[in-house]
Design a protein around this motif. Structure first.
Motif, PDB file in Angstrom:
ATOM      1  N   HIS A   1       0.789  -1.225   0.000  1.00 36.35           N
ATOM      2  CA  HIS A   1       0.000   0.000   0.000  1.00 36.35           C
ATOM      3  C   HIS A   1       0.825   1.281   0.000  1.00 36.35           C
ATOM      4  O   HIS A   1       0.345   2.308  -0.417  1.00 36.35           O
ATOM      5  CB  HIS A   1      -0.947   0.002   1.202  1.00 36.35           C
TER       6      HIS A   1
ATOM      7  N   GLY B   1      -6.393   1.582   7.246  1.00 32.09           N
ATOM      8  CA  GLY B   1      -7.565   1.946   6.462  1.00 32.09           C
ATOM      9  C   GLY B   1      -7.246   2.065   4.987  1.00 32.09           C
ATOM     10  O   GLY B   1      -6.164   1.708   4.526  1.00 32.09           O
ATOM     11  N   ASN B   2      -8.202   2.589   4.236  1.00 33.62           N
ATOM     12  CA  ASN B   2      -8.045   2.721   2.784  1.00 33.62           C
ATOM     13  C   ASN B   2      -7.634   4.115   2.341  1.00 33.62           C
ATOM     14  O   ASN B   2      -7.358   4.344   1.161  1.00 33.62           O
ATOM     15  CB  ASN B   2      -9.363   2.348   2.095  1.00 33.62           C
ATOM     16  N   THR B   3      -7.601   5.069   3.273  1.00 33.98           N
ATOM     17  CA  THR B   3      -7.293   6.452   2.911  1.00 33.98           C
ATOM     18  C   THR B   3      -5.810   6.733   3.076  1.00 33.98           C
ATOM     19  O   THR B   3      -5.246   6.527   4.157  1.00 33.98           O
ATOM     20  CB  THR B   3      -8.092   7.431   3.792  1.00 33.98           C
TER      21      THR B   3
ATOM     22  N   ARG C   1      -1.420   5.039   5.826  1.00 26.96           N
ATOM     23  CA  ARG C   1      -2.812   4.647   5.597  1.00 26.96           C
ATOM     24  C   ARG C   1      -3.483   4.236   6.901  1.00 26.96           C
ATOM     25  O   ARG C   1      -4.589   3.721   6.885  1.00 26.96           O
ATOM     26  CB  ARG C   1      -2.891   3.491   4.595  1.00 26.96           C
ATOM     27  N   THR C   2      -2.831   4.419   7.999  1.00 28.40           N
ATOM     28  CA  THR C   2      -3.458   4.136   9.284  1.00 28.40           C
ATOM     29  C   THR C   2      -4.086   5.417   9.827  1.00 28.40           C
ATOM     30  O   THR C   2      -3.773   6.520   9.385  1.00 28.40           O
ATOM     31  CB  THR C   2      -2.436   3.606  10.299  1.00 28.40           C
TER      32      THR C   2
END
Length: 464
Positions: free
Chosen positions: A199, A367-369, A399-400
Motif C-alpha cells: 500500500h 484503512g483505505n485512505t 494509511r493508518t
C-alpha cells in the motif's frame, strides 16, 4: 580550497512508473561491478528506494530533499554522502518537473523539491528514463519538450525502457536522433524484475530479504547488458562548490555517552542515515534493536522509534510483551522517546486489535485512505526535541488512522491544510513527559538542534 566534487548523473523520467528505480538501482550495481565506487542518492522523502540503492552500491542510500532540509543543505549533504566516491547516481522522484504541492492554499503546485531543481543545484546532467510502451516517432516531441522546458536542466541522454522489439528500438532511436538526445541504453521488457509492492510502495529491502538481493542483481545485470556504462560515466558532472556537511559541526556534544536505542528490523525501516550520524556526533552510544525479537539494550537512556510498516508485523510485535512493557514503564518514568509514524502506532494501546505499548491512550487501525504530503508545522509544546514555536517542514505518509482517542496529552504539531470546506487548522501528535510521538516524519539534518536537545535529555535521564 574546496576539493573537487564527485561527478553525478540524475536518473529522472517524464512520470512515475517509467522504471526509474530499476534503471537507477541497476546502474548503481552495474557501475559497482565495473569497479566504480558509487554514491547512491534519492530525491525526496522516499525511504524504500534507498534500501535497494544500498544493496546495489554497498553504501548507505541517502536522500536529497530540499523541502525537508532546505535548499542550502543539498550541496553539503551531497558532498558528505559522495566523499571518496568515483560517481554518484541520483534517482529522481515522480516526473522530472513535479514538485511540492502547497496544501495550505488551493493546492498550488511548485517546482520546489523537484528532481529538476535538485539536478540544477548539483549541476548534474539528467538521464531521462522513458517507458517506451506505446511510443514511436512521437517520442521526439516528448524529448524536445523536456529538453527545452527549463534552461537550468540539461538532458544528457535517454534510456529507453520496456522496448518491445528490435524494430521498435530502431524507430525510437531515430526519434531520439531527430532531436539530438543521445540514447544511452535500451532495455527490453522484463516482467520478472518487478519487485513486490504494497500500500505504500515497494516492499522494503530488509523485509524482502534474499529476494531483494536477487532483484538487485537482476537489475544490475540488465543494465550492464543494455546500457552503455562508459557513456553514462563520461556524462557525469557536478558543479557543487559548497563545503561538505559534517555532523560534528551541526550539534553540541554532550557530556557522557548515553545509550540511545534506535528501533530497526523489518517493522522499522524508515529512517535517514544522517539521523544516526548526528546522534553519534552529539555523543550518543547508538544501539540498534529489533522490536520483533529484542529487548531494550542495556543502559538505554532514550529510544528512537522511526517509521516503517508495523501494521504488517502487528501480531509479532505484540508477542514481544517484555519489550512493550519495558518501554511503557520507562516512558512513565520520563524516558525520552522520539516516535515517528510507525513509532506512534507502536506506542498506542492497540494496532489493528493487537496490544501495543499503551504509552499513548489511543488505538490505531489500518484503512483505505492515504495521507500523503509535506506539512509546514509549528511545535505547539516544548518537548525533548523542540521548543514551542519551532517551525519545521515534515512529511506524512500513512494509511493508518487513530481511533478511540482518549489521550489527554498536548498536541505535538499544528499546521493548516486546505479542504473542500475551507482552510482547516490541524493539531497532530502527542507530547507527554519525555515522549514526542507523531505521524510527521522529519529529517534530522534540517533541524540538528533537536538531536542535541534529545541527547542532552538522555544524559539527564541516565543521571537520574
Amino acid at each position: 580550497m574546496v576539493s573537487p566534487t564527485c561527478p553525478a548523473v540524475v536518473i529522472a523520467a517524464p512520470a512515475s512508473g517509467s522504471g526509474k528505480t530499476t534503471v537507477a538501482t541497476g546502474l548503481m550495481g552495474a557501475l559497482r561491478a565495473a569497479g566504480r565506487k558509487v554514491a547512491p542518492f534519492k530525491v525526496g522523502p522516499d525511504y524504500i528506494d534507498p534500501g535497494y540503492h544500498g544493496l546495489a552500491a554497498g553504501l548507505p542510500g541517502r536522500n536529497l530533499d530540499a523541502v525537508m532540509v532546505g535548499a542550502d543543505r543539498i550541496g553539503p549533504l551531497f558532498r558528505h554522502g559522495s566523499r571518496g566516491c568515483d560517481i554518484a547516481v541520483v534517482e529522481g522522484v515522480m516526473g522530472l518537473f513535479d514538485g511540492k504541492i502547497d496544501m495550505t492554499g488551493p493546492g498550488e503546485a511548485s517546482a520546489e523539491g523537484s528532481t529538476a531543481r535538485v539536478a540544477a543545484m548539483l549541476g548534474a546532467p539528467v538521464v531521462l528514463v522513458v517507458d517506451a510502451r506505446g511510443h514511436s516517432q512521437s517520442l521526439a516531441a516528448v524529448l524536445h519538450g523536456f529538453s527545452t522546458f527549463d534552461s537550468s536542466v540539461r538532458i544528457g541522454g535517454v534510456i529507453l525502457n520496456r522496448v518491445g522489439s528490435t524494430r521498435h528500438e530502431d524507430v525510437l532511436r531515430q526519434a531520439c536522433e531527430r532531436v539530438g538526445v543521445p540514447v544511452l541504453g535500451a532495455l527490453p521488457r522484463m516482467s520478472e524484475l518487478v519487485v513486490p509492492s504494497r500500500h505504500l510502495g515497494l516492499i522494503t529491502a530488509i523485509e524482502h530479504g534474499g529476494a531483494a538481493t536477487d532483484a538487485v542483481e537482476a537489475m544490475s545485470a540488465l543494465v550492464s547488458q543494455f546500457v552503455d556504462l562508459e557513456a553514462v560515466s563520461a556524462l557525469a558532472r557536478s558543479s557543487v562548490t559548497s563545503a561538505q556537511w559534517n555532523p560534528e559541526d551541526e550539534v553540541e556534544r554532550s557530556e557522557g555517552a548515553p545509550v540511545v536505542a534506535v528501533a530497526g528490523g523489518p517493522a522499522f525501516t524508515f529512517g535517514y542515515t544522517e539521523h544516526v550520524e548526528l546522534l553519534r556526533a552529539a555523543g550518543a552510544d547508538v544501539a540498534v534493536f529489533d522490536p520483533l525479537r529484542d529487548g531494550l539494550p542495556t543502559g538505554t537512556a532514550a529510544v528512537v522509534l522511526p517509521g516503517g510498516f508495523p501494521e504488517e508485523h502487528a501480531g509479532a510485535l505484540a508477542e514481544n510483551r517484555v519489550l512493550l512493557s519495558d518501554i511503557g514503564s520507562a516512558a512513565a518514568r520520563g524516558l525520552p522517546v522520539h516516535a515517528e509514524c510507525a513509532g506512534l502506532l507502536y506506542l498506542a494501546r492497540r494496532l489493528d486489535g493487537h496490544a501495543m505499548a499503551g504509552v499513548i491512550d489511543v488505538d490505531a487501525r489500518f484503512g483505505n485512505t492515504l495521507t500523503l504530503g509535506y506539512r509546514d508545522a509549528v511545535a505547539l509544546e516544548s518537548s525533548t526535541l523542540f521548543d514551542a514555536g519551532t517551525r519545521v517542514t515534515g512529511h506524512e505518509f500513512h494509511r493508518t488512522a487513530l481511533v478511540d482517542v482518549r489521550e489527554g496529552a498536548s498536541a505535538a504539531w499544528g499546521w493548516h491544510t486546505q479542504r473542500p470546506d475551507g482552510r482547516t487548522a490541524v493539531r497532530e501528535g502527542f507530547v507527554r513527559g519525555g515522549v514526542h510521538a507523531s505521524y510527521l516524519h522529519t529529517h534530522a539534518a534540517g533541524h540538528p538542534h533537536a538531536i542535541s536537545r534529545f541527547v542532552c535529555a538522555a544524559v539527564d535521564y541516565a543521571r537520574a
